[in-house]
Scaffold this motif. Structure first.
Motif, mmCIF file in Angstrom:
data_model
loop_
_atom_site.group_PDB
_atom_site.id
_atom_site.type_symbol
_atom_site.label_atom_id
_atom_site.label_comp_id
_atom_site.label_asym_id
_atom_site.label_seq_id
_atom_site.Cartn_x
_atom_site.Cartn_y
_atom_site.Cartn_z
ATOM 1 N N GLN A 91 1.072 -1.363 -0.030
ATOM 2 C CA GLN A 91 0.214 -0.331 -0.214
ATOM 3 C C GLN A 91 0.810 1.046 -0.433
ATOM 4 O O GLN A 91 0.860 1.846 -0.424
ATOM 5 C CB GLN A 91 -0.965 -0.038 0.788
ATOM 6 N N VAL A 92 1.901 1.501 0.751
ATOM 7 C CA VAL A 92 2.584 2.523 0.783
ATOM 8 C C VAL A 92 4.029 2.237 0.054
ATOM 9 O O VAL A 92 3.766 3.817 -1.379
ATOM 10 C CB VAL A 92 3.714 2.046 1.678
ATOM 11 N N LEU A 93 4.133 1.411 -1.294
ATOM 12 C CA LEU A 93 4.897 1.775 -2.034
ATOM 13 C C LEU A 93 3.682 1.950 -3.654
ATOM 14 O O LEU A 93 3.703 3.013 -3.988
ATOM 15 C CB LEU A 93 4.702 0.866 -2.616
ATOM 16 N N ALA A 94 2.069 1.498 -3.552
ATOM 17 C CA ALA A 94 1.311 2.500 -5.081
ATOM 18 C C ALA A 94 1.152 3.857 -3.967
ATOM 19 O O ALA A 94 0.989 4.549 -4.869
ATOM 20 C CB ALA A 94 0.441 1.036 -3.914
ATOM 21 N N HIS A 95 1.177 4.323 -2.832
ATOM 22 C CA HIS A 95 0.856 5.573 -2.215
ATOM 23 C C HIS A 95 1.710 6.300 -2.763
ATOM 24 O O HIS A 95 1.675 8.318 -2.742
ATOM 25 C CB HIS A 95 -0.109 5.720 -0.889
ATOM 26 N N MET A 96 2.921 6.277 -3.084
ATOM 27 C CA MET A 96 4.051 6.624 -3.166
ATOM 28 C C MET A 96 4.323 7.309 -4.597
ATOM 29 O O MET A 96 4.764 7.900 -4.624
ATOM 30 C CB MET A 96 5.536 5.829 -2.880
ATOM 31 N N ASP A 97 3.397 6.499 -5.501
ATOM 32 C CA ASP A 97 3.451 6.990 -6.843
ATOM 33 C C ASP A 97 2.872 7.892 -7.347
ATOM 34 O O ASP A 97 2.870 8.821 -7.948
ATOM 35 C CB ASP A 97 3.101 5.639 -7.803
ATOM 36 N N ASP A 98 1.906 8.316 -6.070
ATOM 37 C CA ASP A 98 0.757 9.233 -5.912
ATOM 38 C C ASP A 98 0.646 10.534 -5.436
ATOM 39 O O ASP A 98 0.323 11.039 -5.770
ATOM 40 C CB ASP A 98 -0.222 9.074 -5.696
ATOM 41 N N LEU A 99 2.350 11.037 -5.159
ATOM 42 C CA LEU A 99 2.828 11.826 -3.990
ATOM 43 C C LEU A 99 3.613 12.763 -5.200
ATOM 44 O O LEU A 99 3.710 12.207 -6.203
ATOM 45 C CB LEU A 99 4.564 11.705 -3.362
ATOM 46 N N PRO A 100 3.952 14.151 -5.046
ATOM 47 C CA PRO A 100 4.066 14.907 -6.008
ATOM 48 C C PRO A 100 5.604 14.412 -6.544
ATOM 49 O O PRO A 100 5.949 13.539 -6.185
ATOM 50 C CB PRO A 100 4.017 16.206 -5.706
ATOM 51 N N PRO A 102 8.660 15.662 -6.429
ATOM 52 C CA PRO A 102 9.931 16.307 -5.855
ATOM 53 C C PRO A 102 9.425 15.603 -4.817
ATOM 54 O O PRO A 102 10.770 14.676 -3.725
ATOM 55 C CB PRO A 102 9.167 17.611 -5.464
ATOM 56 N N ASP A 103 8.002 15.476 -3.937
ATOM 57 C CA ASP A 103 8.288 14.459 -2.787
ATOM 58 C C ASP A 103 8.990 12.826 -2.353
ATOM 59 O O ASP A 103 9.194 12.346 -1.879
ATOM 60 C CB ASP A 103 6.843 13.987 -2.155
ATOM 61 N N ARG A 104 7.928 12.571 -4.426
ATOM 62 C CA ARG A 104 8.253 10.828 -4.041
ATOM 63 C C ARG A 104 9.768 11.242 -4.459
ATOM 64 O O ARG A 104 10.101 9.809 -3.882
ATOM 65 C CB ARG A 104 7.399 10.803 -5.426
ATOM 66 N N ALA A 105 10.917 11.823 -5.409
ATOM 67 C CA ALA A 105 11.904 11.576 -5.487
ATOM 68 C C ALA A 105 12.436 11.558 -4.113
ATOM 69 O O ALA A 105 13.831 11.006 -4.340
ATOM 70 C CB ALA A 105 12.584 11.915 -6.145
ATOM 71 N N LEU A 106 12.884 12.721 -3.560
ATOM 72 C CA LEU A 106 13.370 13.215 -2.109
ATOM 73 C C LEU A 106 13.274 11.825 -1.752
ATOM 74 O O LEU A 106 13.647 10.868 -0.612
ATOM 75 C CB LEU A 106 12.285 13.876 -1.522
ATOM 76 N N LEU A 107 11.827 11.027 -1.200
ATOM 77 C CA LEU A 107 11.630 9.699 -0.053
ATOM 78 C C LEU A 107 12.215 8.873 -1.097
ATOM 79 O O LEU A 107 12.845 7.457 0.098
ATOM 80 C CB LEU A 107 10.463 8.978 0.174
ATOM 81 N N ARG A 108 12.416 8.250 -2.383
ATOM 82 C CA ARG A 108 13.136 7.381 -2.539
ATOM 83 C C ARG A 108 14.364 7.325 -2.668
ATOM 84 O O ARG A 108 15.412 5.942 -2.648
ATOM 85 C CB ARG A 108 12.393 7.243 -4.423
ATOM 86 N N ARG A 109 14.627 8.207 -2.463
ATOM 87 C CA ARG A 109 16.423 8.606 -2.450
ATOM 88 C C ARG A 109 17.215 8.013 -1.211
ATOM 89 O O ARG A 109 17.688 6.941 -1.141
ATOM 90 C CB ARG A 109 16.824 9.732 -2.881
ATOM 91 N N VAL A 110 15.986 9.045 0.162
ATOM 92 C CA VAL A 110 16.164 8.528 1.144
ATOM 93 C C VAL A 110 16.772 6.425 2.078
ATOM 94 O O VAL A 110 16.892 5.960 1.938
ATOM 95 C CB VAL A 110 15.531 9.271 2.578
ATOM 96 N N ALA A 111 14.486 6.051 1.218
ATOM 97 C CA ALA A 111 14.385 4.893 1.641
ATOM 98 C C ALA A 111 14.924 3.907 0.925
ATOM 99 O O ALA A 111 15.472 2.729 1.801
ATOM 100 C CB ALA A 111 12.474 4.844 1.440
ATOM 101 N N PHE A 112 15.162 3.920 -0.018
ATOM 102 C CA PHE A 112 15.326 2.657 -1.478
ATOM 103 C C PHE A 112 17.373 3.325 -1.802
ATOM 104 O O PHE A 112 17.769 2.116 -1.858
ATOM 105 C CB PHE A 112 14.966 3.107 -2.587
ATOM 106 N N ARG A 141 2.204 13.474 3.872
ATOM 107 C CA ARG A 141 1.848 13.069 2.985
ATOM 108 C C ARG A 141 1.319 11.793 2.329
ATOM 109 O O ARG A 141 0.482 11.508 2.550
ATOM 110 C CB ARG A 141 2.159 14.311 1.651
ATOM 111 N N LEU A 142 2.538 10.947 2.556
ATOM 112 C CA LEU A 142 2.729 9.916 2.440
ATOM 113 C C LEU A 142 1.852 8.607 3.801
ATOM 114 O O LEU A 142 0.502 8.040 3.156
ATOM 115 C CB LEU A 142 3.795 9.045 2.218
ATOM 116 N N ARG A 143 2.232 9.256 4.734
ATOM 117 C CA ARG A 143 1.276 8.623 5.962
ATOM 118 C C ARG A 143 -0.419 8.745 5.776
ATOM 119 O O ARG A 143 -1.271 7.716 6.154
ATOM 120 C CB ARG A 143 1.563 9.279 7.393
ATOM 121 N N GLU A 144 -0.396 10.312 5.635
ATOM 122 C CA GLU A 144 -2.121 10.655 5.006
ATOM 123 C C GLU A 144 -2.978 9.722 4.236
ATOM 124 O O GLU A 144 -4.086 9.574 4.292
ATOM 125 C CB GLU A 144 -2.147 12.391 4.951
#
Length: 152
Positions: A91-100, A102-112, A141-144
């Motif tokens: 679910q988290v991965l699916a909703h990550m694709d819905d983020l803006p 810049p947010d998605r890029a930032l989270l991917r760089r840190v998390a992955f 935003r991702l938690r929401e």
């Protein structure tokens, strides 16, 4: 058969198997082996050593048989918690694709990719505090989106 032999046989069987039921089963196998030998006309001169040998062989055969028949160890069986975590992760991965973006890029760089916020700050030529606040907003935003309450 002497009752002292049976007592010693049971004690040894319990030490070999660590289970009262398995120990009784092994004792029965040994008694059957002796009865079969006697039915065939064999005379066992020293029954106790013979019984202990048959017991040891029966215990090792049972152990090998159990190892072949047991497909999964208990600790490797899937648990309910594992399935719930896998669902949450998907679910988290699916909703990550819905983020803006810049947010998605930032989270991917840190998390992955394992890039630290300080490394991102240097790379993006921004203060570390700015990167941290952007990460905090992206995580919120991702938690929401997933429907998870804030930890704080």
């Amino acid at each position: 058969m002497d009752t002292t032999h049976l007592t010693r046989l049971r004690a040894r069987a319990r030490r070999l198997t660590r289970s009262p039921q398995d120990a009784e089963d092994l004792c029965h196998e040994v008694c059957l082996a002796i009865l079969e030998q006697e039915a065939m006309g064999a005379r066992i001169a020293r029954p106790l050593p013979y019984m202990m040998t048959v017991l040891r062989h029966a215990a090792s055969a049972r152990s090998r048989r159990m190892a072949r028949e047991t497909p999964l160890e208990v600790e490797h069986e899937p648990q309910v918690e594992d399935a719930a975590l896998a669902c949450l992760c998907s679910q988290v991965l699916a909703h990550m694709d819905d983020l803006p973006a810049p947010d998605r890029a930032l989270l991917r760089r840190v998390a992955f990719e394992g890039v630290t916020p300080s490394e991102l700050a240097v790379e993006m030529d921004l203060p570390v505090g700015t990167i941290m606040s952007r990460l905090a907003r992206a995580r919120a935003r991702l938690r929401e989106a997933v429907g998870i309450a804030s930890v704080f």
